[in-house]
Design a protein around this motif. Structure first.
Motif, mmCIF file in Angstrom:
data_model
loop_
_atom_site.group_PDB
_atom_site.id
_atom_site.type_symbol
_atom_site.label_atom_id
_atom_site.label_comp_id
_atom_site.label_asym_id
_atom_site.label_seq_id
_atom_site.Cartn_x
_atom_site.Cartn_y
_atom_site.Cartn_z
ATOM 1 N N THR A 244 3.414 -14.939 5.166
ATOM 2 C CA THR A 244 4.813 -15.219 5.507
ATOM 3 C C THR A 244 5.185 -16.654 5.150
ATOM 4 O O THR A 244 6.310 -16.918 4.697
ATOM 5 N N GLU A 245 4.244 -17.578 5.304
ATOM 6 C CA GLU A 245 4.522 -18.966 4.925
ATOM 7 C C GLU A 245 4.568 -19.136 3.409
ATOM 8 O O GLU A 245 5.094 -20.139 2.906
ATOM 9 N N ALA A 246 4.021 -18.168 2.680
ATOM 10 C CA ALA A 246 4.077 -18.208 1.214
ATOM 11 C C ALA A 246 5.246 -17.392 0.673
ATOM 12 O O ALA A 246 5.328 -17.123 -0.528
ATOM 13 N N GLY A 247 6.144 -16.975 1.561
ATOM 14 C CA GLY A 247 7.353 -16.280 1.137
ATOM 15 C C GLY A 247 7.263 -14.775 1.120
ATOM 16 O O GLY A 247 8.193 -14.095 0.669
ATOM 17 N N GLY A 248 6.150 -14.221 1.616
ATOM 18 C CA GLY A 248 5.980 -12.781 1.633
ATOM 19 C C GLY A 248 6.298 -12.167 2.975
ATOM 20 O O GLY A 248 6.761 -12.844 3.900
ATOM 21 N N VAL A 249 6.037 -10.870 3.090
ATOM 22 C CA VAL A 249 6.270 -10.150 4.341
ATOM 23 C C VAL A 249 4.994 -9.425 4.745
ATOM 24 O O VAL A 249 4.189 -9.022 3.904
ATOM 25 N N VAL A 250 4.813 -9.263 6.043
ATOM 26 C CA VAL A 250 3.711 -8.496 6.609
ATOM 27 C C VAL A 250 4.349 -7.486 7.549
ATOM 28 O O VAL A 250 4.954 -7.865 8.556
ATOM 29 N N VAL A 251 4.232 -6.201 7.213
ATOM 30 C CA VAL A 251 4.960 -5.164 7.930
ATOM 31 C C VAL A 251 4.047 -3.981 8.234
ATOM 32 O O VAL A 251 2.908 -3.908 7.769
ATOM 33 N N ASP A 252 4.564 -3.063 9.013
ATOM 34 C CA ASP A 252 3.905 -1.779 9.200
ATOM 35 C C ASP A 252 4.081 -0.972 7.908
ATOM 36 O O ASP A 252 5.100 -1.117 7.223
ATOM 37 N N PRO A 253 3.113 -0.120 7.541
ATOM 38 C CA PRO A 253 3.289 0.686 6.326
ATOM 39 C C PRO A 253 4.565 1.522 6.310
ATOM 40 O O PRO A 253 5.054 1.891 5.241
ATOM 41 N N SER A 254 5.110 1.804 7.484
ATOM 42 C CA SER A 254 6.373 2.539 7.545
ATOM 43 C C SER A 254 7.546 1.679 7.119
ATOM 44 O O SER A 254 8.650 2.193 6.871
ATOM 45 N N GLY A 255 7.335 0.363 7.071
ATOM 46 C CA GLY A 255 8.391 -0.569 6.698
ATOM 47 C C GLY A 255 8.934 -1.368 7.859
ATOM 48 O O GLY A 255 9.646 -2.349 7.663
ATOM 49 N N GLY A 256 8.617 -0.967 9.101
ATOM 50 C CA GLY A 256 9.078 -1.691 10.272
ATOM 51 C C GLY A 256 8.189 -2.879 10.590
ATOM 52 O O GLY A 256 7.225 -3.172 9.869
ATOM 53 N N PRO A 257 8.477 -3.579 11.686
ATOM 54 C CA PRO A 257 7.667 -4.735 12.062
ATOM 55 C C PRO A 257 6.217 -4.341 12.336
ATOM 56 O O PRO A 257 5.953 -3.282 12.920
ATOM 57 N N VAL A 258 5.292 -5.167 11.923
ATOM 58 C CA VAL A 258 3.884 -4.892 12.163
ATOM 59 C C VAL A 258 3.537 -5.213 13.616
ATOM 60 O O VAL A 258 4.123 -6.111 14.220
ATOM 61 N N GLN A 259 2.615 -4.459 14.167
ATOM 62 C CA GLN A 259 2.053 -4.755 15.470
ATOM 63 C C GLN A 259 0.593 -5.132 15.253
ATOM 64 O O GLN A 259 -0.154 -4.363 14.657
ATOM 65 N N MET A 260 0.185 -6.301 15.709
ATOM 66 C CA MET A 260 -1.174 -6.758 15.457
ATOM 67 C C MET A 260 -2.221 -5.793 16.013
ATOM 68 O O MET A 260 -3.327 -5.696 15.498
ATOM 69 N N GLN A 274 8.551 -2.702 -0.157
ATOM 70 C CA GLN A 274 9.510 -1.604 0.001
ATOM 71 C C GLN A 274 9.155 -0.443 -0.912
ATOM 72 O O GLN A 274 9.224 0.723 -0.518
ATOM 73 N N VAL A 275 8.731 -0.748 -2.137
ATOM 74 C CA VAL A 275 8.325 0.288 -3.089
ATOM 75 C C VAL A 275 7.111 1.046 -2.571
ATOM 76 O O VAL A 275 7.086 2.283 -2.556
ATOM 77 N N VAL A 276 6.093 0.307 -2.142
ATOM 78 C CA VAL A 276 4.841 0.931 -1.700
ATOM 79 C C VAL A 276 5.036 1.698 -0.396
ATOM 80 O O VAL A 276 4.485 2.786 -0.209
ATOM 81 N N SER A 277 5.842 1.165 0.495
ATOM 82 C CA SER A 277 6.076 1.819 1.786
ATOM 83 C C SER A 277 6.604 3.237 1.614
ATOM 84 O O SER A 277 6.242 4.147 2.376
ATOM 85 N N LYS A 278 7.439 3.445 0.616
ATOM 86 C CA LYS A 278 8.026 4.765 0.385
ATOM 87 C C LYS A 278 6.993 5.777 -0.116
ATOM 88 O O LYS A 278 7.218 6.984 -0.049
ATOM 89 N N LEU A 279 5.854 5.279 -0.611
ATOM 90 C CA LEU A 279 4.820 6.167 -1.157
ATOM 91 C C LEU A 279 3.735 6.491 -0.157
ATOM 92 O O LEU A 279 3.055 7.521 -0.288
ATOM 93 N N LEU A 280 3.521 5.640 0.829
ATOM 94 C CA LEU A 280 2.420 5.825 1.770
ATOM 95 C C LEU A 280 2.753 6.913 2.800
ATOM 96 O O LEU A 280 3.894 7.027 3.264
#
Length: 285
Positions: A244-260, A274-280
């Protein structure tokens, strides 16, 4: 999309006026480097003392000794902090609250370590109010140290990191791991995800066996995306901040917020995730 749900500072706010994120980070870096010689000495030993936590899930005496050193060092220096460590935590029971908590994986990639495959690392994160604010990942064999502080950026050996800007799978190198589930359903689920991505002409797929190192590699642009089911907070805590500090995102594979504690993660730049989330697929409990 953010890597975790942010919570307002509460009773622990006063502690941060006396102890900066940088001070915490320096302590994490120092202890990670201090255990490097012990790890390297045992890395070259063909007769490691290995135990099985599961059918294919390994732990070594080195994992336990390294975690003990890290815990003793950090809690002596910061008596107010708590610990969430891989080898000192019962599987599936995360004793993790709002208190400042060190999240420790003494050797992420133990199977690699046992087989003398050089990709493994020490991972140390610090959470306050369940928000990751400090991250340190150290690869003794590669002599690489990734660092990050909340709002302070992420770095590899002092060089600032930035995730890639890849937008299509045809341009992307995607990483994942096979994990430890060898049930028929687990194997089919893993293979179906791989097939879905490969059928979209992904440039390549990588399996290294260490989620922390792979996520750090996303942060520094070696990899474009990473996903995995079956991970734990200590696998992803430090690296999630780096991304996240490098400009990326860390999310749940569904696309929502990740839970540790959710045992699953997807990370990269926002577009490729977003592309990969739609395939998983959606995994059953």
């Amino acid at each position: 999309q953010t890597n975790i749900t942010l919570q307002p500072y509460n009773i622990y706010k006063y502690r941060m006026t006396d102890i900066s994120y940088t001070q915490y980070l320096n302590s994490a870096v120092n202890v990670a480097k201090s255990v490097g010689p012990l790890i390297l000495e045992n890395y070259n030993n063909r007769d490691k003392k290995v135990e099985y936590k599961g059918a294919v899930d390994l732990v070594t005496e080195t994992d336990k000794n390294v975690e003990e050193i890290i815990i003793k060092t950090l809690t002596t220096e910061y008596p107010h902090t708590k610990i969430l460590g891989e080898e000192s935590t019962k599987d599936g029971v995360y004793n993790w609250g709002n208190e400042p908590t060190w999240i420790i994986d003494p050797i992420d990639g133990t199977t690699n370590f046992v087989h003398r495959f050089p990709l493994f690392c020490v991972s140390i994160g610090l959470s306050i109010n369940k928000e990751i604010v400090v991250g340190c990942i150290y690869s003794p064999v590669l002599n690489e140290i990734f660092t990050a502080t909340k709002g302070g950026g992420s770095y590899l050996n002092g060089n600032k990191l930035q995730v890639t800007s890849v937008e299509t799978l045809q341009q992307a190198v995607v990483a994942t791991n096979v994990g430890y589930d060898r049930s028929e359903y687990g194997v089919e689920f893993m293979m179906s995800n791989l097939k879905a991505i490969m059928m979209q002409n992904v440039q390549s797929i990588r399996f290294s066996g260490t989620a922390a190192w792979e996520m750090a590699s996303v942060a520094c642009g070696r990899l474009d995306c990473f996903y995995e089911w079956g991970i734990h907070p200590w696998d992803i805590a430090a690296a999630s901040l780096m991304i996240t500090e490098a400009g990326g995102v860390v999310v749940d594979p569904s696309g929502g917020p990740v839970q540790m504690e959710g045992r699953r993660v997807l990370c990269g730049n926002a577009t490729i995730c977003q592309v990969v989330s739609k395939l998983l697929g959606v995994r059953k409990p």
